[in-house]
Write an enzyme that holds these catalytic residues in place. Structure first.
Site, PDB file in Angstrom:
ATOM      1  N   THR A  45      -9.104  -4.360  21.646  1.00 23.66           N
ATOM      2  CA  THR A  45      -9.906  -5.230  22.511  1.00 23.66           C
ATOM      3  C   THR A  45      -9.722  -6.709  22.162  1.00 23.66           C
ATOM      4  O   THR A  45      -9.478  -7.539  23.049  1.00 23.66           O
ATOM      5  CB  THR A  45     -11.406  -4.883  22.346  1.00 23.66           C
ATOM      6  N   THR A  46      -9.818  -7.021  20.878  1.00 24.32           N
ATOM      7  CA  THR A  46      -9.766  -8.413  20.431  1.00 24.32           C
ATOM      8  C   THR A  46      -8.418  -9.050  20.791  1.00 24.32           C
ATOM      9  O   THR A  46      -8.353 -10.180  21.282  1.00 24.32           O
ATOM     10  CB  THR A  46      -9.961  -8.475  18.896  1.00 24.32           C
ATOM     11  N   HIS A 106     -17.691  -2.100  26.605  1.00 27.15           N
ATOM     12  CA  HIS A 106     -17.324  -0.762  26.115  1.00 27.15           C
ATOM     13  C   HIS A 106     -17.980   0.333  26.957  1.00 27.15           C
ATOM     14  O   HIS A 106     -17.877   1.514  26.627  1.00 27.15           O
ATOM     15  CB  HIS A 106     -17.769  -0.592  24.660  1.00 27.15           C
ATOM     16  N   ARG A 128      -5.966   3.543  22.826  1.00 24.93           N
ATOM     17  CA  ARG A 128      -5.153   3.627  21.614  1.00 24.93           C
ATOM     18  C   ARG A 128      -5.169   5.058  21.127  1.00 24.93           C
ATOM     19  O   ARG A 128      -6.145   5.790  21.362  1.00 24.93           O
ATOM     20  CB  ARG A 128      -5.774   2.705  20.556  1.00 24.93           C
ATOM     21  N   SER A 136      -9.334   3.186  12.208  1.00 25.16           N
ATOM     22  CA  SER A 136      -9.739   1.796  12.375  1.00 25.16           C
ATOM     23  C   SER A 136     -11.264   1.684  12.462  1.00 25.16           C
ATOM     24  O   SER A 136     -11.884   0.823  11.832  1.00 25.16           O
ATOM     25  CB  SER A 136      -9.093   1.231  13.637  1.00 25.16           C
ATOM     26  N   TYR A 195      -2.342   0.379  23.380  1.00 27.35           N
ATOM     27  CA  TYR A 195      -2.115  -0.452  22.192  1.00 27.35           C
ATOM     28  C   TYR A 195      -0.677  -0.300  21.708  1.00 27.35           C
ATOM     29  O   TYR A 195      -0.010  -1.274  21.355  1.00 27.35           O
ATOM     30  CB  TYR A 195      -3.107  -0.028  21.096  1.00 27.35           C
ATOM     31  N   ARG A 261      -7.756  -6.048  10.652  1.00 25.79           N
ATOM     32  CA  ARG A 261      -7.574  -5.290   9.420  1.00 25.79           C
ATOM     33  C   ARG A 261      -6.105  -5.173   9.087  1.00 25.79           C
ATOM     34  O   ARG A 261      -5.599  -5.790   8.168  1.00 25.79           O
ATOM     35  CB  ARG A 261      -8.228  -3.902   9.550  1.00 25.79           C
ATOM     36  N   LYS A 262      -5.381  -4.376   9.867  1.00 26.90           N
ATOM     37  CA  LYS A 262      -3.974  -4.115   9.555  1.00 26.90           C
ATOM     38  C   LYS A 262      -3.073  -4.307  10.781  1.00 26.90           C
ATOM     39  O   LYS A 262      -1.947  -4.753  10.681  1.00 26.90           O
ATOM     40  CB  LYS A 262      -3.858  -2.685   9.030  1.00 26.90           C
TER      41      LYS A 262
HETATM   42  P1  A3P Z   1      -6.719  -1.703  12.619  1.00 32.68           P
HETATM   43  O1  A3P Z   1      -8.080  -1.410  12.062  1.00 32.68           O
HETATM   44  O2  A3P Z   1      -5.898  -0.464  12.767  1.00 32.68           O
HETATM   45  O3  A3P Z   1      -6.013  -2.773  11.885  1.00 32.68           O
HETATM   46  P2  A3P Z   1     -10.775  -3.883  18.576  1.00 32.68           P
HETATM   47  O4  A3P Z   1     -10.303  -5.267  18.828  1.00 32.68           O
HETATM   48  O5  A3P Z   1     -10.816  -3.054  19.813  1.00 32.68           O
HETATM   49  O6  A3P Z   1     -12.035  -3.874  17.791  1.00 32.68           O
HETATM   50  O7  A3P Z   1      -9.646  -3.182  17.694  1.00 32.68           O
HETATM   51  C1  A3P Z   1      -9.406  -3.608  16.375  1.00 32.68           C
HETATM   52  C2  A3P Z   1      -8.022  -3.178  15.959  1.00 32.68           C
HETATM   53  O8  A3P Z   1      -7.045  -4.030  16.573  1.00 32.68           O
HETATM   54  C3  A3P Z   1      -7.826  -3.290  14.466  1.00 32.68           C
HETATM   55  O9  A3P Z   1      -6.929  -2.252  14.119  1.00 32.68           O
HETATM   56  C4  A3P Z   1      -7.212  -4.675  14.365  1.00 32.68           C
HETATM   57  O10 A3P Z   1      -6.541  -4.934  13.172  1.00 32.68           O
HETATM   58  C5  A3P Z   1      -6.271  -4.665  15.549  1.00 32.68           C
HETATM   59  N1  A3P Z   1      -5.878  -6.009  15.985  1.00 32.68           N
HETATM   60  C6  A3P Z   1      -6.646  -7.120  16.083  1.00 32.68           C
HETATM   61  N2  A3P Z   1      -5.933  -8.164  16.499  1.00 32.68           N
HETATM   62  C7  A3P Z   1      -4.667  -7.735  16.675  1.00 32.68           C
HETATM   63  C8  A3P Z   1      -3.448  -8.372  17.078  1.00 32.68           C
HETATM   64  N3  A3P Z   1      -3.404  -9.647  17.391  1.00 32.68           N
HETATM   65  N4  A3P Z   1      -2.340  -7.602  17.136  1.00 32.68           N
HETATM   66  C9  A3P Z   1      -2.362  -6.295  16.814  1.00 32.68           C
HETATM   67  N5  A3P Z   1      -3.481  -5.655  16.420  1.00 32.68           N
HETATM   68  C10 A3P Z   1      -4.620  -6.345  16.345  1.00 32.68           C
END
Ligand code: A3P
Length: 295
Positions: A45-46, A106, A128, A136, A195, A261-262
């Site tokens: 989402t982010t 959501h 995803r 995650s 994703y 996170r990753k």
């Molecule tokens: P991980 O926990 O596997 O690293 P949301 O935005 O829906 O809350 O999802 C968060 C997930 O998207 C996390 O996954 C986060 O690290 C990853 N994420 C955030 N920004 C990102 C980016 N610019 N590119 C790829 N993944 C990203």
């Protein structure tokens, strides 16, 4: 229940935000130009918010001075149920938001406000692989327990919650398939993203996104490398390393840094045993095999 979730209109939702959802359902008036980003938590989402914001605003704010450098993407593309309709049932004044308005949610498709379904607004949905989403989400929930979300659970317990469909905004299969079906039936209204596709070929997906929301890249922009600039701006590393995303909070509950996170595909292999993964894979097969959607 003890998890802080309530079963509402067929999905599990943080009890504290049920009033927000009802207020949104009753009062949100959608405009044809609105763009709404929908997802299950932890699906990307982010990232998609950052990309969408950059695409839509690229003519008015240069990349070197974009608000993305100073604001968490969740401030720029607010959630209906967590931020906009969160003020004790006071109906928010949305009249000052410039068009196209960018929102996110959501909430499952069936429970969106009626006016979203009736207007010509566009919906982007990102999903995803559930195994990565679970891992995650587990990491995320362990950092943010202020909403009383599931937090003190082992990862195996967390997998069980998901498999029962009792996670936040779950069951995941109903959530994903609800939007998937709308995308098949109304391709001009709902565009479906994964994703994994976004990771594999960000540029193609970003061009597709820009066209869908009515902001396609011109030949000139392509030759100036604008698409690449946006990809770089919104890359995991770049967003993660911004001061605003290292410090501070998004609402009282969530630290900005917990959204980065990753950022990889397949990290579940580092956390889930083959037996546990198999349990989820079987469920995925059972729920999705007749839909034409592969996860
Ligand atoms: P991980 O926990 O596997 O690293 P949301 O935005 O829906 O809350 O999802 C968060 C997930 O998207 C996390 O996954 C986060 O690290 C990853 N994420 C955030 N920004 C990102 C980016 N610019 N590119 C790829 N993944 C990203």
């Amino acid at each position: 229940g003890s998890s802080g979730l309530s079963f509402y209109q067929g999905f599990w939702c943080p009890s504290k935000i049920v009033p927000n959802i009802i207020s949104f359902q009753n009062h949100f008036k959608s405009h044809d130009q609105d763009i709404i980003l929908a997802s299950k938590p932890k699906s990307g989402t982010t990232w998609l918010k950052a990309l969408l914001f950059s695409i839509v605003n690229r003519a008015s704010t240069s990349i070197s001075n974009t608000p993305l450098l100073r604001s968490n993407p969740h401030e720029l593309v607010p959630f209906f149920e967590f931020t906009l309709y969160a003020n004790n049932n006071k109906i928010p004044d949305l009249s000052n938001i410039p068009f196209p308005r960018l929102f996110s949610t959501h909430i499952p498709y069936d429970s969106l406000s009626k006016s979203i379904k009736e207007s010509k607004c566009r919906i982007l949905y990102i999903c995803r692989n559930p195994l990565d989403t679970i891992v995650s989400h587990w990491h995320f929930a362990n950092q943010a327990d202020h909403l009383n979300l599931i937090s003190k659970w082992t990862l195996e317990e967390f997998v069980d919650v998901y498999c029962k469909g009792e996670e936040v905004f779950g069951p995941f299969w109903d959530h994903i398939l609800g939007y998937w079906k709308q995308g098949l039936e109304h391709p001009r209204k709902v565009m479906f993203f994964k994703y994994e596709d976004l990771k594999k070929d960000t540029k193609t997906q970003v061009r597709k996104l820009a066209e869908f929301v009515g902001y396609p890249f011109s030949m000139e922009e392509e030759s100036l490398g604008i698409v690449d600039e946006i990809l770089k701006l919104c890359s995991f590393k770049n967003l993660k390393d911004l001061d605003v995303n290292k410090h501070g909070k998004f609402m009282p509950y969530f630290e900005n840094k917990s959204y980065f996170r990753k950022g990889e595909v397949g990290d579940w292999v580092n956390h889930l045993s083959p037996t546990v993964a198999d349990q989820v894979e079987k469920l995925i097969h059972e729920k999705f095999s007749s839909s034409g959607l592969t996860l």
